[in-house]
Design an enzyme around this catalytic site. Structure first.
Site, PDB file in Angstrom:
ATOM      1  N   ARG A 246       0.799  -1.240   0.000  1.00  0.00           N
ATOM      2  CA  ARG A 246       0.000   0.000   0.000  1.00  0.00           C
ATOM      3  C   ARG A 246       0.827   1.282   0.000  1.00  0.00           C
ATOM      4  O   ARG A 246       0.430   2.243  -0.653  1.00  0.00           O
ATOM      5  CB  ARG A 246      -0.989  -0.017   1.166  1.00  0.00           C
ATOM      6  CG  ARG A 246      -2.153  -0.896   0.812  1.00  0.00           C
ATOM      7  CD  ARG A 246      -3.303  -0.843   1.754  1.00  0.00           C
ATOM      8  NE  ARG A 246      -4.314  -1.746   1.246  1.00  0.00           N
ATOM      9  CZ  ARG A 246      -4.830  -2.762   1.914  1.00  0.00           C
ATOM     10  NH1 ARG A 246      -4.460  -2.995   3.151  1.00  0.00           N
ATOM     11  NH2 ARG A 246      -5.732  -3.536   1.355  1.00  0.00           N
ATOM     12  N   ILE A 341      -6.762  27.972  -6.281  1.00  0.00           N
ATOM     13  CA  ILE A 341      -5.735  29.020  -6.317  1.00  0.00           C
ATOM     14  C   ILE A 341      -5.562  29.559  -7.743  1.00  0.00           C
ATOM     15  O   ILE A 341      -5.288  30.738  -7.938  1.00  0.00           O
ATOM     16  CB  ILE A 341      -4.405  28.481  -5.727  1.00  0.00           C
ATOM     17  CG1 ILE A 341      -4.565  28.302  -4.209  1.00  0.00           C
ATOM     18  CG2 ILE A 341      -3.229  29.402  -6.050  1.00  0.00           C
ATOM     19  CD1 ILE A 341      -3.383  27.668  -3.501  1.00  0.00           C
ATOM     20  N   GLY A 344     -10.208  30.717 -12.473  1.00  0.00           N
ATOM     21  CA  GLY A 344     -10.762  30.244 -13.753  1.00  0.00           C
ATOM     22  C   GLY A 344      -9.735  29.446 -14.539  1.00  0.00           C
ATOM     23  O   GLY A 344     -10.070  28.429 -15.170  1.00  0.00           O
ATOM     24  N   GLU A 367      -7.155  -0.116  -5.298  1.00  0.00           N
ATOM     25  CA  GLU A 367      -6.241  -0.716  -4.316  1.00  0.00           C
ATOM     26  C   GLU A 367      -6.828  -0.609  -2.905  1.00  0.00           C
ATOM     27  O   GLU A 367      -6.104  -0.381  -1.937  1.00  0.00           O
ATOM     28  CB  GLU A 367      -4.864  -0.033  -4.376  1.00  0.00           C
ATOM     29  CG  GLU A 367      -4.172  -0.181  -5.702  1.00  0.00           C
ATOM     30  CD  GLU A 367      -3.468  -1.527  -5.836  1.00  0.00           C
ATOM     31  OE1 GLU A 367      -3.018  -2.061  -4.821  1.00  0.00           O
ATOM     32  OE2 GLU A 367      -3.417  -2.034  -6.955  1.00  0.00           O
ATOM     33  N   GLY A 368      -8.142  -0.755  -2.808  1.00  0.00           N
ATOM     34  CA  GLY A 368      -8.832  -0.621  -1.517  1.00  0.00           C
ATOM     35  C   GLY A 368      -9.315   0.804  -1.341  1.00  0.00           C
ATOM     36  O   GLY A 368      -8.519   1.738  -1.279  1.00  0.00           O
ATOM     37  N   GLU A 371     -12.864   3.803   2.469  1.00  0.00           N
ATOM     38  CA  GLU A 371     -13.708   3.161   3.486  1.00  0.00           C
ATOM     39  C   GLU A 371     -13.074   1.834   3.927  1.00  0.00           C
ATOM     40  O   GLU A 371     -13.043   1.514   5.115  1.00  0.00           O
ATOM     41  CB  GLU A 371     -15.122   2.900   2.940  1.00  0.00           C
ATOM     42  CG  GLU A 371     -15.968   4.152   2.728  1.00  0.00           C
ATOM     43  CD  GLU A 371     -15.612   4.920   1.440  1.00  0.00           C
ATOM     44  OE1 GLU A 371     -14.827   4.400   0.622  1.00  0.00           O
ATOM     45  OE2 GLU A 371     -16.118   6.040   1.258  1.00  0.00           O
TER      46      GLU A 371
HETATM   47  C1  LIG Z   1      -8.937   2.828 -12.969  1.00  0.00           C
HETATM   48  C2  LIG Z   1      -9.023   1.566 -12.195  1.00  0.00           C
HETATM   49  C3  LIG Z   1      -7.978   0.644 -12.251  1.00  0.00           C
HETATM   50  C4  LIG Z   1      -8.050  -0.556 -11.536  1.00  0.00           C
HETATM   51  N1  LIG Z   1      -7.056  -1.500 -11.684  1.00  0.00           N
HETATM   52  C5  LIG Z   1      -7.264  -2.740 -11.162  1.00  0.00           C
HETATM   53  C6  LIG Z   1      -6.354  -3.806 -11.484  1.00  0.00           C
HETATM   54  O1  LIG Z   1      -5.361  -3.622 -12.191  1.00  0.00           O
HETATM   55  N2  LIG Z   1      -6.636  -5.041 -11.010  1.00  0.00           N
HETATM   56  C7  LIG Z   1      -7.722  -5.305 -10.218  1.00  0.00           C
HETATM   57  O2  LIG Z   1      -7.910  -6.450  -9.828  1.00  0.00           O
HETATM   58  N3  LIG Z   1      -8.588  -4.301  -9.890  1.00  0.00           N
HETATM   59  C8  LIG Z   1      -8.380  -3.044 -10.341  1.00  0.00           C
HETATM   60  N4  LIG Z   1      -9.272  -2.028 -10.049  1.00  0.00           N
HETATM   61  C9  LIG Z   1     -10.443  -2.334  -9.195  1.00  0.00           C
HETATM   62  C10 LIG Z   1     -10.445  -1.594  -7.864  1.00  0.00           C
HETATM   63  O3  LIG Z   1      -9.513  -2.120  -6.988  1.00  0.00           O
HETATM   64  C11 LIG Z   1     -11.899  -1.617  -7.341  1.00  0.00           C
HETATM   65  O4  LIG Z   1     -12.630  -0.679  -8.133  1.00  0.00           O
HETATM   66  C12 LIG Z   1     -12.003  -1.273  -5.887  1.00  0.00           C
HETATM   67  O5  LIG Z   1     -11.464  -2.310  -5.106  1.00  0.00           O
HETATM   68  C13 LIG Z   1     -13.449  -1.022  -5.445  1.00  0.00           C
HETATM   69  O6  LIG Z   1     -14.307  -2.027  -5.876  1.00  0.00           O
HETATM   70  P1  LIG Z   1     -15.681  -1.627  -6.629  1.00  0.00           P
HETATM   71  O7  LIG Z   1     -15.322  -0.664  -7.686  1.00  0.00           O
HETATM   72  O8  LIG Z   1     -16.373  -2.868  -6.997  1.00  0.00           O
HETATM   73  O9  LIG Z   1     -16.510  -0.832  -5.532  1.00  0.00           O
HETATM   74  P2  LIG Z   1     -17.481  -1.467  -4.435  1.00  0.00           P
HETATM   75  O10 LIG Z   1     -16.758  -2.530  -3.692  1.00  0.00           O
HETATM   76  O11 LIG Z   1     -18.784  -1.793  -5.056  1.00  0.00           O
HETATM   77  O12 LIG Z   1     -17.667  -0.230  -3.462  1.00  0.00           O
HETATM   78  C14 LIG Z   1     -18.603   0.818  -3.720  1.00  0.00           C
HETATM   79  C15 LIG Z   1     -18.607   1.761  -2.501  1.00  0.00           C
HETATM   80  O13 LIG Z   1     -19.053   1.022  -1.341  1.00  0.00           O
HETATM   81  C16 LIG Z   1     -18.078   1.126  -0.321  1.00  0.00           C
HETATM   82  N5  LIG Z   1     -18.046  -0.122   0.454  1.00  0.00           N
HETATM   83  C17 LIG Z   1     -17.995  -1.402  -0.011  1.00  0.00           C
HETATM   84  N6  LIG Z   1     -17.955  -2.277   1.019  1.00  0.00           N
HETATM   85  C18 LIG Z   1     -17.968  -1.529   2.151  1.00  0.00           C
HETATM   86  C19 LIG Z   1     -17.933  -1.839   3.538  1.00  0.00           C
HETATM   87  N7  LIG Z   1     -17.848  -3.111   3.979  1.00  0.00           N
HETATM   88  N8  LIG Z   1     -17.953  -0.815   4.434  1.00  0.00           N
HETATM   89  C20 LIG Z   1     -18.016   0.460   3.999  1.00  0.00           C
HETATM   90  N9  LIG Z   1     -18.039   0.813   2.709  1.00  0.00           N
HETATM   91  C21 LIG Z   1     -18.017  -0.165   1.797  1.00  0.00           C
HETATM   92  C22 LIG Z   1     -16.757   1.374  -1.044  1.00  0.00           C
HETATM   93  O14 LIG Z   1     -15.806   1.973  -0.185  1.00  0.00           O
HETATM   94  C23 LIG Z   1     -17.217   2.291  -2.162  1.00  0.00           C
HETATM   95  O15 LIG Z   1     -17.312   3.604  -1.688  1.00  0.00           O
HETATM   96  C24 LIG Z   1      -9.190  -0.810 -10.717  1.00  0.00           C
HETATM   97  C25 LIG Z   1     -10.221   0.123 -10.646  1.00  0.00           C
HETATM   98  C26 LIG Z   1     -10.164   1.286 -11.388  1.00  0.00           C
HETATM   99  C27 LIG Z   1     -11.326   2.233 -11.333  1.00  0.00           C
END
Ligand SMILES: Cc1cc2nc3c(=O)[nH]c(=O)nc-3n(C[C@H](O)[C@H](O)[C@H](O)COP(=O)(O)OP(=O)(O)OC[C@H]3O[C@@H](n4cnc5c(N)ncnc54)[C@H](O)[C@@H]3O)c2cc1C
Length: 387
Positions: A246, A341, A344, A367-368, A371
């Site tokens: 991380r 800062i 426009g 990467e997590g 939340e």
């Molecule tokens: C540009 C980009 C690149 C990425 N690259 C990779 C990659 O290379 N490989 C890979 O494997 N993944 C990758 N990811 C995936 C990324 O790690 C996930 O998007 C991320 O882990 C969140 O999962 P989700 O989008 O399904 O959101 P969700 O899990 O659906 O979460 C939606 C919302 O609910 C909240 N939430 C969910 N559970 C809880 C809880 N228990 N308590 C409180 N809040 C909660 C979350 O914090 C968030 O605000 C990428 C994502 C993006 C957008």
């Protein structure tokens, strides 16, 4: 490093952001100077201070986050093989992820799925062992994969025994050109637009037995222990790996935040209103003071966690998650202040701060999410299964 970033990456940022394409020529240039290479990243990774990767990543992302992510995206796949794989697997696959300086390649790490983002235990992609051919057969749909579909080597997390949740999962290397792996939708994004993000579809993908990361004996032993209800320790080991990686993500966010702070500082000293530089107003100078202080705080948390990881210190308060949480939120806040800062001008594409702001936002999500980082820190502090 700084010179390469300042002269090659920073000036190209706006163009590749608009093109929304992988900046192959820049990756190639990075390879030519030895920056995009197994040697460079492993040297930094094994630096005894632990600060090699944070320093390198901060600098790269100071240049431009989309291009930098295209350069470091491969390391996600490389680290998953080098942390959990055998020496033979590292030697065979990691160099293939990078290619050569004449013919660069990429790696992709595919864990997330449409129904399994934060809840990675819900992964549906299945891996079935075909004993007669000593092959694993993968089926499923991955999403959000950085470099997904354009990488040469994909590392795919799949479930061998879905009833065991994360303890029933394993990672599989999918070699270049394997049939059945294809790219699904490529996502149009808010920021880091030079970095390719796509779905990866796995349709009866067959990989040789030796592509199971860590090997079958280790997996069988773990599955047997878990089924018997004996504590396998895998979850804890996985948590340690995440905590250790991380800070490197936090360092990326620090790089973006520093870029925005520096740009806003220069602008505020130059721009005059009411007959004096805007930086002479406390409202602006105090903003700059808070921005710089936040960037330094985030960096120190990143360095602490990276040093702890390298020196085997236990993450008793989830210090790795702390560093990623603070760095991500700092990057979003600092880049927004920078736009304010610039007034426009900050809202236009004539200046890079609106791009920095768009790029920064991903650091509270991937990467997590923030939340999830707070959940992990909360659990570490209380010792309770906080939900
Ligand atoms: C540009 C980009 C690149 C990425 N690259 C990779 C990659 O290379 N490989 C890979 O494997 N993944 C990758 N990811 C995936 C990324 O790690 C996930 O998007 C991320 O882990 C969140 O999962 P989700 O989008 O399904 O959101 P969700 O899990 O659906 O979460 C939606 C919302 O609910 C909240 N939430 C969910 N559970 C809880 C809880 N228990 N308590 C409180 N809040 C909660 C979350 O914090 C968030 O605000 C990428 C994502 C993006 C957008």
């Amino acid at each position: 490093m700084h010179e390469f970033v300042a002269t090659v990456i920073r000036p190209a940022g706006a163009e590749w952001d608009e093109r929304e394409e992988t900046p192959w020529p820049i990756i190639q240039e990075a390879a030519k100077i030895g920056l995009y290479s197994v040697d460079f990243f492993s040297q930094q990774w094994f630096d005894p201070s632990g600060l090699g990767i944070p320093l390198a990543f901060e600098e790269l992302f100071w240049g431009d986050a989309g291009i930098a992510l295209s350069i470091v995206g491969t390391t996600l796949a490389a680290v998953s093989v080098s942390t959990n794989g055998t020496e033979e697997q590292m030697a065979e696959w990691v160099p293939q992820m990078f290619g050569t300086d004449d013919d660069v390649k990429l790696g992709a790490f595919c864990a997330s799925e449409p129904e399994a983002g934060s809840d990675i235990g819900a992964i549906r992609t299945r891996a079935r062992y075909d004993e007669a051919h000593d092959e694993w057969v993968l089926n499923g749909r991955k999403t959000w994969a950085t470099n997904g579909g354009i990488a040469d080597v994909h590392v795919v997390v799949a479930s061998v025994d879905p009833q065991l949740g994360t303890r029933g999962q394993a990672s599989f290397i999918v070699p270049p050109g394997t049939e059945g792996l294809s790219q699904g939708q490529k996502f149009a994004k808010h920021g880091i637009r030079a970095s390719h993000t796509a779905e990866v579809v796995l349709d009866d993908v067959r990989v040789p037995g030796r592509c199971l990361v860590g090997g079958k004996d280790k997996l069988d032993e773990r599955l047997a222990r878990t089924r018997e209800g004996r504590h396998s320790g895998r979850s804890q080991a996985a948590m340690r790996t995440f905590e250790a990686s991380r800070p490197s993500v936090g360092a990326q966010a620090v790089g973006i935040a520093r870029a925005a702070y520096e740009y806003a500082l220069d602008y505020a000293r130059e721009r005059e209103q009411f007959g004096r530089p805007i930086a002479q107003n406390q409202a602006i100078a105090f903003k700059l003071a808070d921005m710089r202080t936040s960037v330094d705080m985030a960096r120190l948390l990143v360095w602490r966690a990276a040093w702890m990881a390298r020196n085997g210190k236990p993450f008793e308060a989830a210090e790795g998650s702390m560093s990623k949480l603070v760095a991500g939120e700092t990057a979003v806040w600092v880049t927004e202040q920078a736009m304010q800062i610039l007034g426009g001008a900050g809202y236009t594409r004539d200046h890079p701060v609106e791009r920095f702001h768009r790029d920064a936002k991903i650091y509270t999500i991937f990467e997590g999410t923030s939340e999830i980082q707070r959940l992990i820190i909360g659990r570490a502090l209380t010792g309770l299964d906080v939900r």
